[in-house]
Motif scaffolding. Structure first.
Motif, mmCIF file in Angstrom:
data_model
loop_
_atom_site.group_PDB
_atom_site.id
_atom_site.type_symbol
_atom_site.label_atom_id
_atom_site.label_comp_id
_atom_site.label_asym_id
_atom_site.label_seq_id
_atom_site.Cartn_x
_atom_site.Cartn_y
_atom_site.Cartn_z
ATOM 1 N N VAL A 30 0.844 -1.205 0.000
ATOM 2 C CA VAL A 30 0.000 0.000 0.000
ATOM 3 C C VAL A 30 0.879 1.255 0.000
ATOM 4 C CG1 VAL A 30 -1.639 1.348 1.394
ATOM 5 C CG2 VAL A 30 -1.987 -1.109 1.125
ATOM 6 N N MET A 34 3.767 5.918 -1.616
ATOM 7 C CA MET A 34 3.402 6.992 -0.706
ATOM 8 C C MET A 34 4.652 7.701 -0.200
ATOM 9 S SD MET A 34 0.227 6.568 -0.823
ATOM 10 C CE MET A 34 -0.794 7.206 0.489
ATOM 11 N N TYR A 93 -5.992 9.927 -1.037
ATOM 12 C CA TYR A 93 -6.843 8.774 -0.705
ATOM 13 C C TYR A 93 -5.980 7.541 -0.567
ATOM 14 C CZ TYR A 93 -6.367 9.540 -5.683
ATOM 15 O OH TYR A 93 -5.841 9.864 -6.909
ATOM 16 N N CYS A 95 -6.620 3.073 0.318
ATOM 17 C CA CYS A 95 -7.539 1.985 0.671
ATOM 18 C C CYS A 95 -6.735 0.798 1.180
ATOM 19 C CB CYS A 95 -8.288 1.493 -0.573
ATOM 20 S SG CYS A 95 -9.755 2.395 -0.951
ATOM 21 N N TRP A 100 -9.238 -2.868 -2.662
ATOM 22 C CA TRP A 100 -8.843 -2.211 -3.917
ATOM 23 C C TRP A 100 -9.744 -2.685 -5.055
ATOM 24 C CZ3 TRP A 100 -2.730 -2.355 -4.566
ATOM 25 C CH2 TRP A 100 -2.158 -1.555 -3.588
ATOM 26 N N GLY A 101 -9.914 -1.827 -6.030
ATOM 27 C CA GLY A 101 -10.587 -2.220 -7.273
ATOM 28 C C GLY A 101 -12.102 -2.284 -7.192
ATOM 29 N N GLY A 103 -13.880 0.591 -6.619
ATOM 30 C CA GLY A 103 -14.378 1.946 -6.881
ATOM 31 C C GLY A 103 -14.526 2.794 -5.641
ATOM 32 N N ALA A 105 -12.220 4.366 -3.691
ATOM 33 C CA ALA A 105 -11.441 5.616 -3.642
ATOM 34 C C ALA A 105 -12.096 6.679 -4.519
ATOM 35 C CB ALA A 105 -9.998 5.367 -4.079
ATOM 36 N N THR A 106 -12.597 6.265 -5.675
ATOM 37 C CA THR A 106 -13.246 7.225 -6.577
ATOM 38 C C THR A 106 -14.541 7.739 -5.960
ATOM 39 O OG1 THR A 106 -12.321 5.954 -8.412
ATOM 40 C CG2 THR A 106 -14.043 7.547 -8.960
ATOM 41 N N THR A 128 -1.734 15.028 -6.465
ATOM 42 C CA THR A 128 -0.491 14.596 -7.111
ATOM 43 C C THR A 128 -0.235 13.138 -6.750
ATOM 44 O OG1 THR A 128 0.871 15.263 -5.222
ATOM 45 C CG2 THR A 128 0.611 16.888 -6.988
ATOM 46 N N CYS A 129 0.542 12.476 -7.594
ATOM 47 C CA CYS A 129 0.958 11.112 -7.251
ATOM 48 C C CYS A 129 2.246 10.758 -7.980
ATOM 49 C CB CYS A 129 -0.137 10.103 -7.586
ATOM 50 S SG CYS A 129 -0.367 9.799 -9.346
ATOM 51 N N ASN A 133 2.277 5.249 -10.144
ATOM 52 C CA ASN A 133 1.080 4.824 -9.401
ATOM 53 C C ASN A 133 -0.164 4.912 -10.305
ATOM 54 O OD1 ASN A 133 -0.790 4.195 -7.477
ATOM 55 N ND2 ASN A 133 -0.123 5.734 -5.992
ATOM 56 N N SER A 136 -3.662 5.351 -8.898
ATOM 57 C CA SER A 136 -3.955 6.672 -8.350
ATOM 58 C C SER A 136 -4.305 7.657 -9.457
ATOM 59 C CB SER A 136 -2.767 7.183 -7.533
ATOM 60 O OG SER A 136 -3.094 8.426 -6.976
ATOM 61 N N ARG A 138 -5.424 6.978 -12.322
ATOM 62 C CA ARG A 138 -6.700 6.549 -12.922
ATOM 63 C C ARG A 138 -7.876 7.105 -12.090
ATOM 64 N NH1 ARG A 138 -9.826 6.293 -16.389
ATOM 65 N NH2 ARG A 138 -11.452 4.723 -16.402
ATOM 66 N N LYS A 142 -10.889 9.442 -13.408
ATOM 67 C CA LYS A 142 -12.315 9.113 -13.228
ATOM 68 C C LYS A 142 -13.054 10.228 -12.490
ATOM 69 C CE LYS A 142 -11.911 4.900 -11.446
ATOM 70 N NZ LYS A 142 -12.454 3.620 -10.896
HETATM 71 C C1 COA Z 1 -4.888 4.348 -5.326
HETATM 72 C C2 COA Z 1 -5.978 3.593 -4.563
HETATM 73 C C3 COA Z 1 -6.446 4.455 -3.380
HETATM 74 C C4 COA Z 1 -7.147 3.301 -5.485
HETATM 75 O O1 COA Z 1 -8.207 2.760 -4.717
HETATM 76 P P1 COA Z 1 -9.396 1.919 -5.370
HETATM 77 O O2 COA Z 1 -10.559 1.978 -4.437
HETATM 78 O O3 COA Z 1 -8.889 0.586 -5.771
HETATM 79 O O4 COA Z 1 -9.686 2.802 -6.641
HETATM 80 P P2 COA Z 1 -10.906 2.644 -7.671
HETATM 81 O O5 COA Z 1 -11.416 1.233 -7.613
HETATM 82 O O6 COA Z 1 -11.858 3.753 -7.393
HETATM 83 O O7 COA Z 1 -10.194 2.929 -9.068
HETATM 84 C C5 COA Z 1 -8.953 2.345 -9.384
HETATM 85 C C6 COA Z 1 -8.775 2.386 -10.885
HETATM 86 O O8 COA Z 1 -7.393 2.179 -11.191
HETATM 87 C C7 COA Z 1 -7.266 1.086 -12.087
HETATM 88 N N1 COA Z 1 -5.960 0.485 -11.804
HETATM 89 C C8 COA Z 1 -5.628 -0.347 -10.813
HETATM 90 N N2 COA Z 1 -4.307 -0.632 -10.883
HETATM 91 C C9 COA Z 1 -3.818 0.062 -11.938
HETATM 92 C C10 COA Z 1 -2.533 0.194 -12.525
HETATM 93 N N3 COA Z 1 -1.478 -0.435 -12.015
HETATM 94 N N4 COA Z 1 -2.385 0.983 -13.608
HETATM 95 C C11 COA Z 1 -3.452 1.651 -14.134
HETATM 96 N N5 COA Z 1 -4.701 1.571 -13.609
HETATM 97 C C12 COA Z 1 -4.866 0.778 -12.520
HETATM 98 C C13 COA Z 1 -8.456 0.223 -11.773
HETATM 99 O O9 COA Z 1 -8.724 -0.668 -12.846
HETATM 100 C C14 COA Z 1 -9.535 1.303 -11.610
HETATM 101 O O10 COA Z 1 -9.915 1.846 -12.850
HETATM 102 P P3 COA Z 1 -11.278 1.386 -13.604
HETATM 103 O O11 COA Z 1 -12.420 1.675 -12.674
HETATM 104 O O12 COA Z 1 -11.294 2.192 -14.847
HETATM 105 O O13 COA Z 1 -11.127 -0.099 -13.854
HETATM 106 C C15 COA Z 1 -5.439 2.247 -4.006
HETATM 107 O O14 COA Z 1 -4.856 1.529 -5.067
HETATM 108 C C16 COA Z 1 -4.434 2.438 -2.900
HETATM 109 O O15 COA Z 1 -4.804 2.539 -1.737
HETATM 110 N N6 COA Z 1 -3.145 2.482 -3.253
HETATM 111 C C17 COA Z 1 -2.103 2.711 -2.270
HETATM 112 C C18 COA Z 1 -2.173 4.126 -1.707
HETATM 113 C C19 COA Z 1 -2.021 5.170 -2.781
HETATM 114 O O16 COA Z 1 -1.225 4.991 -3.690
HETATM 115 N N7 COA Z 1 -2.791 6.270 -2.670
HETATM 116 C C20 COA Z 1 -2.701 7.372 -3.604
HETATM 117 C C21 COA Z 1 -1.540 8.214 -3.269
HETATM 118 S S1 COA Z 1 -1.338 9.540 -4.421
#
Ligand code: COA
Length: 190
Positions: A30, A34, A93, A95, A100-101, A103, A105-106, A128-129, A133, A136, A138, A142
């Motif tokens: 996770v 970060m 954000y 999760c 994950w996956g 929706g 975070a969105t 920013t990210c 990532n 993130s 994506r 969205k």
């Molecule tokens: C970033 C994060 C919060 C997303 O949470 P989530 O609830 O899974 O997000 P969502 O389901 O709303 O959307 C994720 C989207 O990214 C896409 N995705 C997942 N991994 C991906 C990757 N490696 N490359 C491109 N897209 C990716 C998913 O398919 C989805 O898109 P879609 O709805 O078009 O299919 C989660 O992955 C996380 O906690 N990551 C670690 C912490 C982090 O990086 N936070 C952001 C810091 S800037």
């Protein structure tokens, strides 16, 4: 304060949330992109304690809210006012990996944008990210944010310089998208 979405409740952090927060804040995967972590339990407890003072602060700049689904803590979102004069804020954000996956975070961030523009009267909200990532940025896409730039060596993170991807949405863009979404749901095409 509390925000609600179709599936989630976003609420203020409580001291006893730290154990659930530690399940993601201590997770190496996770935290991969970060600026912080993986956390020790103490670090997470200290972070949660620092957040507990936010609701009473006037003026309030930080909104760190946990994301819960049917009472289970599945992640967190943050909105920080960076400038009151410019009415600018940023969001973040995270999760827990099992969630994950779906929706979440969105969905949570969309509600946070609503709060930022409607209640806090922000003009511009950015995020920013790390460019690696993909999940993130994506989420940012969205949310209807626009990619404004690729910032070179923007952060010194975990011993190395790191680029950032910058996304933002303006109030008028957010309002136009909200109107289009209302029209689509009236037509049943959403
Ligand atoms: C970033 C994060 C919060 C997303 O949470 P989530 O609830 O899974 O997000 P969502 O389901 O709303 O959307 C994720 C989207 O990214 C896409 N995705 C997942 N991994 C991906 C990757 N490696 N490359 C491109 N897209 C990716 C998913 O398919 C989805 O898109 P879609 O709805 O078009 O299919 C989660 O992955 C996380 O906690 N990551 C670690 C912490 C982090 O990086 N936070 C952001 C810091 S800037």
């Amino acid at each position: 304060m509390e925000l609600r979405t179709p599936r989630l409740v976003l609420r203020e952090m409580r001291e006893d949330d730290w154990r659930d927060i530690q399940t993601y804040a201590g997770d190496r995967i996770v935290c991969r992109f970060m600026e912080w972590g993986p956390n020790t339990p103490k670090k997470t407890r200290d972070f949660v304690r620092s957040v507990l003072t936010e609701p009473a602060s006037r003026p309030r700049y930080n909104y760190n809210l946990v994301m819960t689904q049917a009472g289970t803590l599945v992640g967190a979102v943050r909105l920080t006012i960076r400038s009151r004069d410019d009415r600018e804020a940023d969001i973040g954000y995270v999760c827990s990996r099992p969630y994950w996956g779906r929706g979440y975070a969105t969905e949570a961030s969309r509600e946070l944008l609503h709060f930022g523009f409607e209640k806090l009267r922000m003009h511009r909200i950015y995020a920013t990210c790390d460019p690696r990532n993909g999940a993130s940025w994506r989420v940012m896409e969205k949310l209807g944010m626009t990619r404004e730039g690729h910032l070179r060596q923007h952060k010194f993170v975990k011993g190395a310089w790191r680029d950032s991807m910058l996304y933002a949405i303006l109030e008028r863009e957010w309002r136009a998208a909200a109107r289009a979404s209302t029209r689509a749901s009236r037509r049943g095409t959403r």
